[in-house]
Design a protein around this motif. Sequence first.
Motif, PDB file in Angstrom:
ATOM      1  N   GLU A  73      15.380   9.564   7.388  1.00 13.14           N
ATOM      2  CA  GLU A  73      16.218   9.080   6.307  1.00 13.14           C
ATOM      3  C   GLU A  73      16.925  10.248   5.629  1.00 13.14           C
ATOM      4  O   GLU A  73      16.513  11.392   5.764  1.00 13.14           O
ATOM      5  CB  GLU A  73      15.405   8.307   5.274  1.00 13.14           C
ATOM      6  CG  GLU A  73      14.390   9.154   4.539  1.00 13.14           C
ATOM      7  CD  GLU A  73      13.593   8.356   3.508  1.00 13.14           C
ATOM      8  OE1 GLU A  73      13.841   7.153   3.344  1.00 13.14           O
ATOM      9  OE2 GLU A  73      12.739   8.961   2.869  1.00 13.14           O
ATOM     10  N   ARG A  74      17.984   9.904   4.911  1.00 14.82           N
ATOM     11  CA  ARG A  74      18.726  10.913   4.161  1.00 14.82           C
ATOM     12  C   ARG A  74      18.010  11.126   2.836  1.00 14.82           C
ATOM     13  O   ARG A  74      17.869  10.220   2.037  1.00 14.82           O
ATOM     14  CB  ARG A  74      20.155  10.435   3.911  1.00 14.82           C
ATOM     15  CG  ARG A  74      20.961  11.357   3.077  1.00 14.82           C
ATOM     16  CD  ARG A  74      21.802  12.399   3.771  1.00 14.82           C
ATOM     17  NE  ARG A  74      22.356  11.982   5.035  1.00 14.82           N
ATOM     18  CZ  ARG A  74      22.266  12.743   6.137  1.00 14.82           C
ATOM     19  NH1 ARG A  74      21.669  13.906   6.117  1.00 14.82           N
ATOM     20  NH2 ARG A  74      22.793  12.325   7.269  1.00 14.82           N
ATOM     21  N   THR A 105       7.142   8.592   9.493  1.00 15.06           N
ATOM     22  CA  THR A 105       8.098   7.808   8.719  1.00 15.06           C
ATOM     23  C   THR A 105       9.421   7.800   9.474  1.00 15.06           C
ATOM     24  O   THR A 105       9.688   8.699  10.268  1.00 15.06           O
ATOM     25  CB  THR A 105       8.315   8.412   7.316  1.00 15.06           C
ATOM     26  OG1 THR A 105       8.875   9.721   7.453  1.00 15.06           O
ATOM     27  CG2 THR A 105       7.007   8.465   6.532  1.00 15.06           C
ATOM     28  N   SER A 106      10.244   6.815   9.248  1.00 20.73           N
ATOM     29  CA  SER A 106      11.564   6.776   9.883  1.00 20.73           C
ATOM     30  C   SER A 106      12.463   7.848   9.267  1.00 20.73           C
ATOM     31  O   SER A 106      12.390   8.085   8.068  1.00 20.73           O
ATOM     32  CB  SER A 106      12.218   5.411   9.675  1.00 20.73           C
ATOM     33  OG  SER A 106      11.472   4.413  10.319  1.00 20.73           O
ATOM     34  N   PHE A 163      12.163  13.359   8.351  1.00 21.13           N
ATOM     35  CA  PHE A 163      11.021  12.447   8.462  1.00 21.13           C
ATOM     36  C   PHE A 163       9.741  13.255   8.393  1.00 21.13           C
ATOM     37  O   PHE A 163       9.749  14.482   8.517  1.00 21.13           O
ATOM     38  CB  PHE A 163      11.081  11.580   9.733  1.00 21.13           C
ATOM     39  CG  PHE A 163      10.779  12.319  11.017  1.00 21.13           C
ATOM     40  CD1 PHE A 163       9.483  12.431  11.504  1.00 21.13           C
ATOM     41  CD2 PHE A 163      11.804  12.884  11.764  1.00 21.13           C
ATOM     42  CE1 PHE A 163       9.216  13.092  12.694  1.00 21.13           C
ATOM     43  CE2 PHE A 163      11.557  13.554  12.948  1.00 21.13           C
ATOM     44  CZ  PHE A 163      10.254  13.666  13.416  1.00 21.13           C
ATOM     45  N   TRP A 180      18.426  15.284   6.517  1.00 14.62           N
ATOM     46  CA  TRP A 180      18.059  14.192   7.423  1.00 14.62           C
ATOM     47  C   TRP A 180      16.643  14.525   7.847  1.00 14.62           C
ATOM     48  O   TRP A 180      16.397  15.560   8.485  1.00 14.62           O
ATOM     49  CB  TRP A 180      19.015  14.123   8.602  1.00 14.62           C
ATOM     50  CG  TRP A 180      18.757  12.948   9.501  1.00 14.62           C
ATOM     51  CD1 TRP A 180      18.354  12.993  10.796  1.00 14.62           C
ATOM     52  CD2 TRP A 180      18.886  11.561   9.173  1.00 14.62           C
ATOM     53  NE1 TRP A 180      18.220  11.724  11.298  1.00 14.62           N
ATOM     54  CE2 TRP A 180      18.537  10.820  10.315  1.00 14.62           C
ATOM     55  CE3 TRP A 180      19.244  10.878   8.011  1.00 14.62           C
ATOM     56  CZ2 TRP A 180      18.550   9.425  10.335  1.00 14.62           C
ATOM     57  CZ3 TRP A 180      19.251   9.484   8.039  1.00 14.62           C
ATOM     58  CH2 TRP A 180      18.910   8.782   9.192  1.00 14.62           C
TER      59      TRP A 180
END
Length: 112
Positions: free
Chosen positions: A91-92, A88-89, A98, A96
């Motif tokens: 992300e917050r 997955t990208s 993935f 932070w």
Amino acid sequence: MKLNHLNLTVTDVGAAKDFLMNYFGLKLGGERGRSFAALFDDNGMVLTLMKGKEVNYPATFHIGFGQESEEKVNEMYKRLVDDGFSATSPERAHAWTFYVEAPGGFTVEVMA
């Protein structure tokens, strides 16, 4: 009291072992053929891998590796994706973070 070890059942011990050693710096403590491996982290915690025909972890099950910075998370993401892994990208969320699908049938979270 501290956690001594955790066992994961995986479909491919060799691939899971190589993945965890290559990307997350775990060290090989020992192995028995292609059915068992013991890996150590820098704090002495043991992660054992045992061969199973099927792996059916719940959807939310994962193991996590903390990184020292968000930049390191981004570097790890790029390295894994460039090497062909499905992730997955970043992300917050709670950090932070993935998630990446590891060889052998389990999920790894990378976060800072």
